[in-house]
Motif scaffolding. Structure first.
Motif, PDB file in Angstrom:
ATOM      1  N   GLN A  45       2.675   6.197  -1.822  1.00  0.00           N
ATOM      2  CA  GLN A  45       3.780   7.143  -1.695  1.00  0.00           C
ATOM      3  C   GLN A  45       4.593   7.288  -2.976  1.00  0.00           C
ATOM      4  N   VAL A  46       4.981   6.169  -3.577  1.00  0.00           N
ATOM      5  CA  VAL A  46       5.867   6.238  -4.745  1.00  0.00           C
ATOM      6  C   VAL A  46       5.083   6.610  -6.004  1.00  0.00           C
ATOM      7  N   PHE A  47       4.094   5.769  -6.346  1.00  0.00           N
ATOM      8  CA  PHE A  47       3.322   6.048  -7.562  1.00  0.00           C
ATOM      9  C   PHE A  47       2.503   7.323  -7.402  1.00  0.00           C
ATOM     10  N   GLY A  48       1.993   7.522  -6.186  1.00  0.00           N
ATOM     11  CA  GLY A  48       1.212   8.733  -5.922  1.00  0.00           C
ATOM     12  C   GLY A  48       2.048   9.994  -6.012  1.00  0.00           C
ATOM     13  N   GLY A  49       3.283   9.931  -5.549  1.00  0.00           N
ATOM     14  CA  GLY A  49       4.165  11.107  -5.628  1.00  0.00           C
ATOM     15  C   GLY A  49       4.483  11.483  -7.060  1.00  0.00           C
ATOM     16  N   ALA A  50       4.835  10.486  -7.860  1.00  0.00           N
ATOM     17  CA  ALA A  50       5.135  10.759  -9.271  1.00  0.00           C
ATOM     18  C   ALA A  50       3.879  11.213 -10.013  1.00  0.00           C
ATOM     19  N   LEU A  68      11.775  11.529 -11.814  1.00  0.00           N
ATOM     20  CA  LEU A  68      12.762  11.829 -10.770  1.00  0.00           C
ATOM     21  C   LEU A  68      12.103  11.827  -9.387  1.00  0.00           C
ATOM     22  N   ILE A  69      10.954  12.445  -9.281  1.00  0.00           N
ATOM     23  CA  ILE A  69      10.229  12.456  -8.001  1.00  0.00           C
ATOM     24  C   ILE A  69       9.863  11.026  -7.612  1.00  0.00           C
ATOM     25  N   GLY A  70       9.409  10.226  -8.577  1.00  0.00           N
ATOM     26  CA  GLY A  70       9.101   8.817  -8.314  1.00  0.00           C
ATOM     27  C   GLY A  70      10.330   8.061  -7.827  1.00  0.00           C
ATOM     28  N   ALA A 129       0.834  -1.208   0.000  1.00  0.00           N
ATOM     29  CA  ALA A 129       0.000   0.000   0.000  1.00  0.00           C
ATOM     30  C   ALA A 129       0.866   1.254   0.000  1.00  0.00           C
ATOM     31  N   ASP A 130       1.942   1.241   0.778  1.00  0.00           N
ATOM     32  CA  ASP A 130       2.845   2.394   0.807  1.00  0.00           C
ATOM     33  C   ASP A 130       3.503   2.627  -0.550  1.00  0.00           C
ATOM     34  N   LEU A 131       3.853   1.566  -1.260  1.00  0.00           N
ATOM     35  CA  LEU A 131       4.463   1.710  -2.589  1.00  0.00           C
ATOM     36  C   LEU A 131       3.492   2.418  -3.529  1.00  0.00           C
TER      37      LEU A 131
END
Length: 128
Positions: free
Chosen positions: A22-27, A54-56, A17-19
């Motif tokens: 946080q990761v996909f959601g940030g990018a 880059l953000i991802g 869920a964090d992936l």
């Protein structure tokens, strides 16, 4: 279910869920919000696509560090050491039995595996 298996399943539940968040959601947030603000146009995609990547990547590195910290904190072992089922036995050979030791190399077939082995040193009852 073992305690280690429960820990691993909990780890997968939390960090999957964090992936996504946080990761996909940030990018995705960078990509989407740049369009909402009108900054991302067909002419500026060349800038915003690598920026979102880059953000991802930054958030992915952060996610990896969090995952590593959780694994260490919870002492999670993915490949725990198996207990040694075969224990080494010490055999005492008295003086009479020592006369049966073989000084020359011989070939012996293992009764357990059926594999031919060469005895290169002294081996009890390996002489023919």
């Amino acid at each position: 279910m073992s305690k280690q298996t429960e820990k691993i399943l909990h780890l997968l539940h939390i960090f999957t869920a964090d992936l996504i968040l946080q990761v996909f959601g940030g990018a995705g947030a960078i990509w989407g919000f740049s369009e909402v603000l009108g900054l991302r146009t067909p002419e500026t995609v060349w800038f915003w696509r690598p920026t979102a990547q880059l953000i991802g990547a930054v958030f992915f590195a952060r996610w990896i560090l969090q995952l590593d910290a959780h694994i260490k904190k919870e002492n999670i072992e993915f490949f725990p050491q198996q207990s040694n089922r075969f224990q080494q036995l010490e055999v005492a050979i008295d003086h009479e039995e020592q006369t049966g030791l073989c000084e020359t190399p011989t070939h012996v077939i293992s009764p357990v595996t059926g594999i031919a082995m060469q005895n290169t040193g002294k081996d009890y009852k390996a002489c023919k």
